[in-house]
Scaffold this motif. Structure first.
Motif: not given
Length: 247
Positions: A175-186, A203-205
């Motif tokens: 996720a760091v390499e692909l620059d994936i960010q966002g909020r995940v609801f658990v 979440g987004p991914d």
């Protein structure tokens, strides 16, 4: 000296007619000159000579003769082969036929009247799995190390959850390499035994969802929540924010 030319003669009287006739004649000659085609006689003669000198070759007809395979050799009977002996056994046993009785009730059948007492009916108590929201439960689930009344247990529970997230948080390398960010609801459930079950995330991914579920799965066993003096299951949800820090 007298002039021989008639002064009354009009020389240019038919000039337009002569001009039109001459123009048509010139156009006809020009058209015939453009449409006239010539051919080289030498090339025509060469083609004729080549056609005359061509020799017709006869292609021989090839006939394929099919030889049938030889007939199979007759196998001679071996002396060491023992012939199979068939023994006929008479059927002397009597087979009893099974009679299948119909289970349908007819008009002439008598129904046995039987009274069933209440004591003959076995009653099995089924313990229902009741879920009570975290906000309205009488006694919230007790996180290990938390003490006090219900409001203090609630605040301690939320504080311990945040400490647990900070302790076990790990940003996925892909996720760091692909620059994936966002909020995940658990979303998860603290069942009547105090175990964390039914973990779900949104979440987004998929990478962030998997990491969030892994963190929640590491929560310790708790003292289950209670409602009306019985253990109940308590659903709980928490957002986890995945954000990369820019240098």
């Amino acid at each position: 000296m007298e002039l021989k030319k008639n002064p009354k003669a009009n020389v240019g009287r038919n000039s337009s007619l002569y001009f039109a006739v001459g123009l048509n004649v010139m156009l006809l000659l020009t058209y015939l000159g453009l449409e006239h085609k010539t051919y080289e006689t030498e090339a025509t003669k060469i083609d004729i000579l080549m056609l005359d000198n061509q020799i017709d070759e006869d292609i021989p007809i090839t006939t394929i003769e099919f030889v049938p395979p030889p007939p199979p050799k007759a196998t001679q009977a071996r002396k060491d082969v023992v012939p199979e002996i068939i023994t006929i056994v008479e059927d002397v046993e009597d087979i009893e036929e099974s009679i299948i009785q119909s289970t349908e009730v007819g008009q002439d059948d008598i129904i046995d009247d039987r009274e069933v007492g209440v004591e003959d009916v076995a009653v099995t108590e089924v313990e229902e799995d009741i879920e009570v929201p975290f906000a309205i439960i009488e006694k919230v689930p007790q996180f290990p190390g938390c003490t006090g009344n219900n409001s203090e247990l609630r605040a301690c529970f939320e504080r311990k959850i945040q400490e647990h997230l900070q302790k076990h948080f790990r940003y996925p390398d892909p996720a760091v390499e692909l620059d994936i960010q966002g909020r995940v609801f658990v979303f998860f459930l603290i069942d009547k035994n105090g175990l964390v079950t039914k973990i779900k995330s949104r979440g987004p991914d998929q990478l962030l969802e998997t990491e969030a579920e892994r963190i929640i799965s590491l929560l310790p066993k708790m003292i289950p929540g209670r409602q009306r003096d019985r253990n109940v299951s308590v659903p709980y949800s928490i957002p986890i924010n995945f954000k990369l820090q820019t240098q």
